[in-house]
Design a protein around this motif. Sequence first.
Motif, short mmCIF file in Angstrom:
data_model
loop_
_atom_site.label_atom_id
_atom_site.label_comp_id
_atom_site.label_asym_id
_atom_site.label_seq_id
_atom_site.Cartn_x
_atom_site.Cartn_y
_atom_site.Cartn_z
N THR A 39 0.82 -1.20 0.00
CA THR A 39 0.00 0.00 0.00
C THR A 39 0.86 1.26 0.00
OG1 THR A 39 -1.80 -1.15 1.12
CG2 THR A 39 -1.80 1.26 1.25
N TYR A 42 2.58 1.68 -3.37
CA TYR A 42 1.59 2.17 -4.32
C TYR A 42 1.29 3.65 -4.09
CZ TYR A 42 -2.82 2.80 -6.77
OH TYR A 42 -3.81 3.28 -7.58
N ALA A 43 1.13 4.05 -2.83
CA ALA A 43 0.82 5.45 -2.51
C ALA A 43 1.95 6.37 -2.96
CB ALA A 43 0.57 5.61 -1.01
N ASP A 46 1.99 6.44 -6.79
CA ASP A 46 0.82 7.16 -7.26
C ASP A 46 1.05 8.67 -7.19
OD1 ASP A 46 -1.91 7.24 -8.22
OD2 ASP A 46 -2.50 7.85 -6.19
N LYS A 47 1.63 9.13 -6.10
CA LYS A 47 1.91 10.56 -5.96
C LYS A 47 2.97 11.02 -6.97
CE LYS A 47 0.73 10.88 -1.06
NZ LYS A 47 0.07 9.59 -0.98
N THR A 49 3.69 9.83 -9.85
CA THR A 49 3.27 9.76 -11.26
C THR A 49 2.03 10.59 -11.55
OG1 THR A 49 2.00 7.74 -10.82
CG2 THR A 49 4.29 7.47 -11.58
N ASP A 50 1.48 11.24 -10.54
CA ASP A 50 0.29 12.08 -10.73
C ASP A 50 0.76 13.51 -11.00
OD1 ASP A 50 -2.04 13.56 -10.61
OD2 ASP A 50 -2.73 12.66 -8.72
#
Length: 176
Positions: A39, A42-43, A46-47, A49-50
Amino acid sequence: MTHGTRMDTQTPYLDGDRSWRDTATRYALLPLRVFLGVTFIYAGLDKLTDSAFMKASGAGSVGETMRAVRDSSAIPALVDLSLKSPVGFGYTIAFGELAVGIGTLIGLLARIAALGGALISLSLWLTISWQSDPYYYGNDLAYLMAWLPLVLAGASVFSVDAALRARRRQRAGGYR
């Protein structure tokens, strides 16, 4: 009967002289470790690549998120600190989550990684999800509580830490 095995069929033994309860206890934190490790990796990814998140302002940006929660957070000064450099804060959180997730997943410096995860979760709870009402709607407090057993116990199985411990014991010439 040979040493290390038990022929008694009333009590199942899976690990030499250990009962199935001892074995279950030994592996009990592994699912939590895998969940938290994956998790947080992933978090962090995710940050990173956003494209909207890593900006000082705009919809979905870390800066906008921090400005939105400033007045409802438990520690507005912590939010003010993040707003001095929202992009830097965003990268710090993202790389922190990656380091915590990788350390937890592979069990490298597991207690330190878990402490990092607990501190990230605590800071997010005191800022982002503090205003959740009722409190159990905010997930950061639950993550904080999930990290605490790993802070206390570390990663005793399937981990780099366990492999290094076993190697040190072997070099020392025995088991302690």
